[in-house]
Design an enzyme around this catalytic site. Structure first.
Site, PDB file in Angstrom:
ATOM      1  N   GLU A  58       0.948  -1.273  -0.102  1.00  0.00           N
ATOM      2  CA  GLU A  58      -0.201   0.172  -0.090  1.00  0.00           C
ATOM      3  C   GLU A  58       0.916   1.399  -0.114  1.00  0.00           C
ATOM      4  O   GLU A  58       0.588   2.395   0.054  1.00  0.00           O
ATOM      5  CB  GLU A  58      -0.830  -0.006   1.246  1.00  0.00           C
ATOM      6  CG  GLU A  58      -1.899  -0.908   0.944  1.00  0.00           C
ATOM      7  CD  GLU A  58      -1.811  -2.468   1.551  1.00  0.00           C
ATOM      8  OE1 GLU A  58      -0.676  -2.593   2.028  1.00  0.00           O
ATOM      9  OE2 GLU A  58      -2.477  -3.288   1.000  1.00  0.00           O
ATOM     10  N   ALA A  80       9.115  -3.212   5.125  1.00  0.00           N
ATOM     11  CA  ALA A  80       9.993  -4.438   5.294  1.00  0.00           C
ATOM     12  C   ALA A  80       9.437  -5.476   4.789  1.00  0.00           C
ATOM     13  O   ALA A  80       8.380  -5.977   5.331  1.00  0.00           O
ATOM     14  CB  ALA A  80      10.574  -4.330   6.678  1.00  0.00           C
ATOM     15  N   VAL A  81       9.871  -6.078   3.914  1.00  0.00           N
ATOM     16  CA  VAL A  81       9.250  -7.267   3.270  1.00  0.00           C
ATOM     17  C   VAL A  81      10.440  -8.284   3.315  1.00  0.00           C
ATOM     18  O   VAL A  81      11.304  -8.264   2.943  1.00  0.00           O
ATOM     19  CB  VAL A  81       9.121  -6.741   1.488  1.00  0.00           C
ATOM     20  CG1 VAL A  81       8.121  -8.160   1.096  1.00  0.00           C
ATOM     21  CG2 VAL A  81       8.523  -5.775   1.176  1.00  0.00           C
ATOM     22  N   THR A  86       6.029 -18.361   0.420  1.00  0.00           N
ATOM     23  CA  THR A  86       5.361 -18.509  -0.652  1.00  0.00           C
ATOM     24  C   THR A  86       5.712 -17.341  -1.572  1.00  0.00           C
ATOM     25  O   THR A  86       6.652 -16.473  -1.350  1.00  0.00           O
ATOM     26  CB  THR A  86       3.706 -17.896  -0.191  1.00  0.00           C
ATOM     27  OG1 THR A  86       3.772 -16.742   0.073  1.00  0.00           O
ATOM     28  CG2 THR A  86       3.159 -19.101   0.894  1.00  0.00           C
ATOM     29  N   HIS A  88       4.344 -14.701  -2.196  1.00  0.00           N
ATOM     30  CA  HIS A  88       3.782 -13.351  -1.776  1.00  0.00           C
ATOM     31  C   HIS A  88       5.046 -12.283  -1.597  1.00  0.00           C
ATOM     32  O   HIS A  88       4.864 -11.278  -1.944  1.00  0.00           O
ATOM     33  CB  HIS A  88       3.156 -13.516  -0.242  1.00  0.00           C
ATOM     34  CG  HIS A  88       2.118 -12.554  -0.350  1.00  0.00           C
ATOM     35  ND1 HIS A  88       1.158 -12.302  -0.777  1.00  0.00           N
ATOM     36  CD2 HIS A  88       2.153 -11.626   0.802  1.00  0.00           C
ATOM     37  CE1 HIS A  88       0.242 -11.394  -0.293  1.00  0.00           C
ATOM     38  NE2 HIS A  88       0.891 -10.823   0.709  1.00  0.00           N
ATOM     39  N   PHE A 113      13.787   5.239  -1.499  1.00  0.00           N
ATOM     40  CA  PHE A 113      13.175   4.031  -1.410  1.00  0.00           C
ATOM     41  C   PHE A 113      13.986   3.266  -0.297  1.00  0.00           C
ATOM     42  O   PHE A 113      15.228   3.127  -0.297  1.00  0.00           O
ATOM     43  CB  PHE A 113      13.727   3.535  -2.655  1.00  0.00           C
ATOM     44  CG  PHE A 113      13.091   1.876  -2.840  1.00  0.00           C
ATOM     45  CD1 PHE A 113      11.645   1.684  -3.066  1.00  0.00           C
ATOM     46  CD2 PHE A 113      13.803   0.888  -2.562  1.00  0.00           C
ATOM     47  CE1 PHE A 113      11.016   0.287  -3.046  1.00  0.00           C
ATOM     48  CE2 PHE A 113      13.410  -0.606  -2.694  1.00  0.00           C
ATOM     49  CZ  PHE A 113      12.060  -0.790  -2.794  1.00  0.00           C
TER      50      PHE A 113
HETATM   51  N1  INI Z   1       3.862  -6.530   3.863  1.00  0.00           N
HETATM   52  C1  INI Z   1       4.988  -6.106   4.051  1.00  0.00           C
HETATM   53  O1  INI Z   1       5.358  -4.895   4.166  1.00  0.00           O
HETATM   54  N2  INI Z   1       5.947  -6.884   4.232  1.00  0.00           N
HETATM   55  C2  INI Z   1       6.064  -8.067   4.197  1.00  0.00           C
HETATM   56  O2  INI Z   1       6.697  -9.075   4.371  1.00  0.00           O
HETATM   57  C3  INI Z   1       4.525  -8.787   3.393  1.00  0.00           C
HETATM   58  N3  INI Z   1       4.267 -10.159   3.555  1.00  0.00           N
HETATM   59  O3  INI Z   1       5.140 -11.181   3.837  1.00  0.00           O
HETATM   60  O4  INI Z   1       3.403 -10.629   3.460  1.00  0.00           O
HETATM   61  C4  INI Z   1       3.554  -7.773   3.633  1.00  0.00           C
HETATM   62  N4  INI Z   1       2.280  -8.437   3.296  1.00  0.00           N
HETATM   63  C5  INI Z   1       1.297  -7.411   3.287  1.00  0.00           C
HETATM   64  C6  INI Z   1       1.185  -6.601   2.138  1.00  0.00           C
HETATM   65  O5  INI Z   1       1.841  -5.686   2.142  1.00  0.00           O
HETATM   66  C7  INI Z   1      -0.398  -6.054   1.925  1.00  0.00           C
HETATM   67  O6  INI Z   1      -0.783  -4.960   3.126  1.00  0.00           O
HETATM   68  C8  INI Z   1      -1.640  -7.197   2.299  1.00  0.00           C
HETATM   69  O7  INI Z   1      -1.372  -7.813   1.002  1.00  0.00           O
HETATM   70  C9  INI Z   1      -3.057  -6.445   1.921  1.00  0.00           C
HETATM   71  O8  INI Z   1      -3.055  -5.571   0.588  1.00  0.00           O
END
Ligand code: INI
Length: 165
Positions: A58, A80-81, A86, A88, A113
């Site tokens: 978002e 932080a991702v 998965t 995702h 960034f």
């Molecule tokens: N969002 C993150 O910021 N970091 C993550 O590691 C992550 N994982 O792993 O799922 C993550 N998921 C949520 C994503 O950003 C959205 O908020 C969600 O999909 C709703 O739209």
């Protein structure tokens, strides 16, 4: 020869910082690093707007809104991702990077960034004020430098000003 380079000077700049709440133990530290850096570079606390969003996916939506309608000179994005089991991770990381990169092209406002993509929480913490520095602070510095550079590039050349007067 004309050489342009941005200055690490945020005096008088209005800055928006967008933070993803997902993995908040990391992103709060990135946000703190970004704000400390902005204040160190001369920004006024009243000129900093912080926006929290659910996750990194978002971040570009809020950052673009700030850039288009928030009267800011730059935006800084922190998130932080962290890799799970998965796909995702790749989807969220890819969309976040693409979205943040497109903000300048769409709005003309530079975006820093500071969204980490790591394999573990430990790696992320190392880059959120730990042994590898603070990527939130680095993103804030890059955003200020780019805002300063764009100001310089957009200023009419001295010779043009002379000719007009
Ligand atoms: N969002 C993150 O910021 N970091 C993550 O590691 C992550 N994982 O792993 O799922 C993550 N998921 C949520 C994503 O950003 C959205 O908020 C969600 O999909 C709703 O739209």
């Amino acid at each position: 020869m004309t050489v342009h380079a941005g200055k690490l000077d945020a005096t008088g700049m209005r800055i928006g910082v967008v933070a993803g709440r997902f993995n908040e133990i990391v992103t709060q530290r990135l946000l703190d690093g970004a704000i400390s850096a902005l204040l160190r570079l001369g920004a006024d606390e009243d000129d900093i707007t912080v926006v929290w969003v659910p996750g990194s996916f978002e971040i570009p939506v809020a950052a673009r809104e700030l850039a288009e309608h928030g009267s800011v000179d730059a935006v800084v994005c922190v998130g932080a991702v962290i890799r799970g089991e998965t796909a995702h991770f790749d989807l969220v990381a890819g969309e976040a990077a693409r979205g943040v990169a497109s903000i300048h092209a769409i709005t003309g406002i530079p975006s820093g960034f500071g969204i980490l993509t790591t394999d573990s929480v430990e790696q992320a913490l190392d880059r959120a004020g730990g042994k590898h520095g603070n990527k939130g602070a680095e993103a804030a510095m890059a955003a200020v430098e780019m805002a300063s550079l764009l100001r310089s590039l957009r200023r009419p050349r001295a010779s043009t000003r002379r000719a007009a007067s």
